[in-house]
Design an enzyme around this catalytic site. Sequence first.
Site, mmCIF file in Angstrom:
data_model
loop_
_atom_site.group_PDB
_atom_site.id
_atom_site.type_symbol
_atom_site.label_atom_id
_atom_site.label_comp_id
_atom_site.label_asym_id
_atom_site.label_seq_id
_atom_site.Cartn_x
_atom_site.Cartn_y
_atom_site.Cartn_z
ATOM 1 N N ASN A 11 48.689 41.478 59.203
ATOM 2 C CA ASN A 11 47.337 41.918 58.839
ATOM 3 C C ASN A 11 46.306 41.603 59.915
ATOM 4 O OD1 ASN A 11 46.972 39.153 58.543
ATOM 5 N ND2 ASN A 11 45.716 39.353 56.699
ATOM 6 N N GLY A 48 55.397 42.330 44.798
ATOM 7 C CA GLY A 48 54.902 43.323 45.760
ATOM 8 C C GLY A 48 54.557 42.673 47.093
ATOM 9 N N GLY A 49 53.679 43.319 47.860
ATOM 10 C CA GLY A 49 53.317 42.855 49.194
ATOM 11 C C GLY A 49 52.661 41.479 49.182
ATOM 12 N N ALA A 50 51.706 41.270 48.282
ATOM 13 C CA ALA A 50 50.995 39.983 48.254
ATOM 14 C C ALA A 50 51.951 38.858 47.858
ATOM 15 C CB ALA A 50 49.820 40.057 47.289
ATOM 16 N N LYS A 83 50.496 47.945 57.224
ATOM 17 C CA LYS A 83 50.847 46.516 57.375
ATOM 18 C C LYS A 83 52.301 46.291 57.788
ATOM 19 C CE LYS A 83 47.703 43.911 54.450
ATOM 20 N NZ LYS A 83 47.697 42.855 53.438
ATOM 21 N N LEU A 127 45.332 36.077 42.274
ATOM 22 C CA LEU A 127 44.926 36.679 43.553
ATOM 23 C C LEU A 127 43.769 37.668 43.377
ATOM 24 C CD1 LEU A 127 47.227 35.188 44.804
ATOM 25 C CD2 LEU A 127 48.095 37.295 45.772
ATOM 26 N N TYR A 149 40.124 39.025 42.675
ATOM 27 C CA TYR A 149 38.803 38.415 42.884
ATOM 28 C C TYR A 149 37.679 39.152 42.161
ATOM 29 C CZ TYR A 149 39.550 41.634 46.805
ATOM 30 O OH TYR A 149 39.897 42.715 47.567
ATOM 31 N N GLY A 169 41.026 34.690 43.512
ATOM 32 C CA GLY A 169 41.432 35.255 44.797
ATOM 33 C C GLY A 169 40.350 35.289 45.866
ATOM 34 N N ASP A 211 47.221 36.174 55.498
ATOM 35 C CA ASP A 211 47.230 36.041 54.029
ATOM 36 C C ASP A 211 47.953 34.762 53.616
ATOM 37 O OD1 ASP A 211 45.796 38.287 53.356
ATOM 38 O OD2 ASP A 211 47.557 39.571 53.087
HETATM 39 P P1 NAP Z 1 51.691 45.790 45.194
HETATM 40 O O1 NAP Z 1 52.467 45.650 46.463
HETATM 41 O O2 NAP Z 1 51.433 47.144 44.639
HETATM 42 O O3 NAP Z 1 52.434 44.894 44.090
HETATM 43 C C1 NAP Z 1 51.994 44.848 42.760
HETATM 44 C C2 NAP Z 1 52.999 44.088 41.888
HETATM 45 O O4 NAP Z 1 52.458 44.013 40.579
HETATM 46 C C3 NAP Z 1 54.374 44.721 41.768
HETATM 47 O O5 NAP Z 1 55.331 43.710 41.697
HETATM 48 C C4 NAP Z 1 54.297 45.484 40.439
HETATM 49 O O6 NAP Z 1 55.537 45.615 39.811
HETATM 50 C C5 NAP Z 1 53.423 44.526 39.640
HETATM 51 N N1 NAP Z 1 52.725 45.204 38.559
HETATM 52 C C6 NAP Z 1 51.867 46.255 38.657
HETATM 53 N N2 NAP Z 1 51.411 46.594 37.437
HETATM 54 C C7 NAP Z 1 52.013 45.739 36.555
HETATM 55 C C8 NAP Z 1 51.955 45.588 35.137
HETATM 56 N N3 NAP Z 1 51.183 46.391 34.381
HETATM 57 N N4 NAP Z 1 52.674 44.608 34.570
HETATM 58 C C9 NAP Z 1 53.469 43.799 35.317
HETATM 59 N N5 NAP Z 1 53.573 43.898 36.664
HETATM 60 C C10 NAP Z 1 52.849 44.853 37.264
HETATM 61 O O7 NAP Z 1 50.252 45.119 45.346
HETATM 62 P P2 NAP Z 1 49.861 43.871 46.275
HETATM 63 O O8 NAP Z 1 49.388 44.350 47.592
HETATM 64 O O9 NAP Z 1 50.940 42.884 46.204
HETATM 65 O O10 NAP Z 1 48.541 43.326 45.532
HETATM 66 C C11 NAP Z 1 48.651 42.769 44.244
HETATM 67 C C12 NAP Z 1 47.315 42.155 43.798
HETATM 68 O O11 NAP Z 1 46.952 41.098 44.677
HETATM 69 C C13 NAP Z 1 46.138 43.131 43.779
HETATM 70 O O12 NAP Z 1 45.361 42.824 42.652
HETATM 71 C C14 NAP Z 1 45.375 42.785 45.046
HETATM 72 O O13 NAP Z 1 43.990 43.077 44.949
HETATM 73 C C15 NAP Z 1 45.602 41.276 45.112
HETATM 74 N N6 NAP Z 1 45.492 40.743 46.476
HETATM 75 C C16 NAP Z 1 44.520 39.823 46.722
HETATM 76 C C17 NAP Z 1 44.390 39.286 47.970
HETATM 77 C C18 NAP Z 1 43.312 38.255 48.226
HETATM 78 O O14 NAP Z 1 42.982 38.030 49.395
HETATM 79 N N7 NAP Z 1 42.777 37.628 47.205
HETATM 80 C C19 NAP Z 1 45.268 39.674 49.007
HETATM 81 C C20 NAP Z 1 46.262 40.616 48.723
HETATM 82 C C21 NAP Z 1 46.363 41.147 47.446
HETATM 83 P P3 NAP Z 1 56.280 47.057 39.694
HETATM 84 O O15 NAP Z 1 56.829 47.356 41.055
HETATM 85 O O16 NAP Z 1 57.339 46.822 38.676
HETATM 86 O O17 NAP Z 1 55.214 48.042 39.300
#
Ligand code: NAP
Length: 289
Positions: A93, A134-136, A72, A230, A232, A253, A108
């Site tokens: 994306n 993170g990314g989302a 991405k 987010l 689902y 989500g 997104d």
């Molecule tokens: P990512 O880049 O890995 O970011 C995850 C974030 O969550 C980071 O800030 C991480 O912090 C934090 N985190 C992880 N475990 C944690 C915990 N136990 N307690 C507190 N914070 C925690 O992932 P992402 O791509 O952003 O995706 C995140 C979520 O969004 C996923 O569940 C994904 O399925 C969902 N999503 C949904 C859609 C949709 O269309 N509905 C689209 C995109 C993403 P640290 O760096 O400190 O670990």
Amino acid sequence: MPLISGKTQLLAVIGDPVSHSLSPAMHNAAIAELGVNYCYVPLPIKERDLETALRGLAAINVRGFNVTIPHKQTIIPLLSRLEAEAKLVGAANTIWQTDAGWAGTNTDVFGFMAPLSSLSRDWTNVKPVILGYGGAARAVVVGCSQLGCTEVAVAGRNLAKAQAFARSWEDSALIAQVKPYDWETLADLMPETGLLVNTTPVGMTSHSAETPVSEEVLARLPQSAIAYDLIYTPRPTKFLKLAAAQGAITIDGLEMLIQQGAAALKIWLQREVPVETMRRALLSHFARS
Ligand code: NAP
């Protein structure tokens, strides 16, 4: 699905892995409903092969494709044109062919905003709190800013990471101000929070008993607030169940997933797409799994 013929045009999702992707089910259902001669396929592509793959996709005249982890961000310098959303998020994306080469955007942002846009709110007065950086979370920040929010709080378990995330917007074209907070300050932020968005994976199916925010903290959320997860699967998450018990409006989500896909298909086909068919395809996938 229409029969594959000599005139079938290709759409795809590239990533590594892609075998788990829900996009083929969603897009091919819409393609079948529209009766257009397209086919959407998953293409696993390793990080080291991205540049070669882009040349190959152009050579075989793939009309457009989605991009998932790990490409991405790394795809951006390989594109000829980047839309404002993708520039701000720092990730693309959705990619399509132009005469000048590949163009990219980030649907997104639209997907996140879609279920919020139908709610009646003066967004300039809504204070969003985003859990995770993170990314989302980047797409969520841009979405909140596009809705009209002027200040966005980002809270995470690591304050230094939240601060770095906030700093990353300093020289950007983002209108909203991004302010970093650590997890311990969440309780104090809650009474002023109009939109609470979980972008962490906490509460996903394999950890469905968990919630990123405790019941005690959620009890301080105003009744008019919106809680948006987010995630689902499961639907709803524990976070949304607790927020609903407080009287908050809840959004999961799934709609973001559908709407980001519908926005991509609309770009590729240059026509309205059957969103309800895409929703049904995902729901029947979840019902089977
Ligand atoms: P990512 O880049 O890995 O970011 C995850 C974030 O969550 C980071 O800030 C991480 O912090 C934090 N985190 C992880 N475990 C944690 C915990 N136990 N307690 C507190 N914070 C925690 O992932 P992402 O791509 O952003 O995706 C995140 C979520 O969004 C996923 O569940 C994904 O399925 C969902 N999503 C949904 C859609 C949709 O269309 N509905 C689209 C995109 C993403 P640290 O760096 O400190 O670990």
